[in-house]
Design a protein around this motif. Sequence first.
Motif, short mmCIF file in Angstrom:
data_model
loop_
_atom_site.label_atom_id
_atom_site.label_comp_id
_atom_site.label_asym_id
_atom_site.label_seq_id
_atom_site.Cartn_x
_atom_site.Cartn_y
_atom_site.Cartn_z
N VAL A 187 -5.14 0.08 -7.52
CA VAL A 187 -4.79 -0.82 -6.41
C VAL A 187 -5.65 -2.08 -6.50
CG1 VAL A 187 -4.67 -1.07 -3.89
CG2 VAL A 187 -4.25 1.16 -4.93
N ILE A 188 -5.01 -3.23 -6.26
CA ILE A 188 -5.72 -4.48 -6.07
C ILE A 188 -5.62 -4.82 -4.59
CG2 ILE A 188 -5.79 -6.97 -6.54
CD1 ILE A 188 -4.42 -6.33 -9.25
N GLY A 189 -6.74 -5.00 -3.95
CA GLY A 189 -6.77 -5.41 -2.55
C GLY A 189 -7.23 -6.85 -2.45
N LEU A 190 -6.37 -7.72 -1.97
CA LEU A 190 -6.72 -9.12 -1.80
C LEU A 190 -7.11 -9.39 -0.35
CD1 LEU A 190 -3.77 -10.88 -3.69
CD2 LEU A 190 -6.04 -10.28 -4.58
N SER A 191 -8.16 -10.15 -0.17
CA SER A 191 -8.56 -10.62 1.16
C SER A 191 -8.36 -12.12 1.17
CB SER A 191 -10.02 -10.27 1.41
OG SER A 191 -10.46 -10.88 2.61
#
Length: 141
Positions: free
Chosen positions: A64-68
Amino acid sequence: MSSATRGPNPPRVLVAKPGLDGHDRGAKVVAFALRDAGMEVIYGGLHQTVEKIAATALQESVDVIGLSIMSGAHLPICRRLMEELARREMTDVAVVVGGVIPRSDMAALTELGVAAVYPGGTPLPEIIEGVRRVARREKGA
């Protein structure tokens, strides 16, 4: 947390801050919460390009890539990231995004292929469970 309590294959998550957005407190809080929940978390740091995020995701074999994103540029950034992941044949990596995301943009993000959207104020337990669910889906579990 010991590896015995994490399970055999904890989700690997890259938390990244794309673009010129310099506010990373929320991203760090989420990264620590995911880590404390037993996930392997790689924090990508501030001012990352879409290409750098994809390269790091590939190198680290993340689920998973989590972008903020606090800048309001979530639609073009997510569009470019999804294109970059497809170009690199990384369509098995899920993307989730959080930050200042208007509810009116959530459907457009989903249409781009974003697996989950967490607007500001989303409770940490909801984010943790959502990331787990997305990671399991990507692993085929």
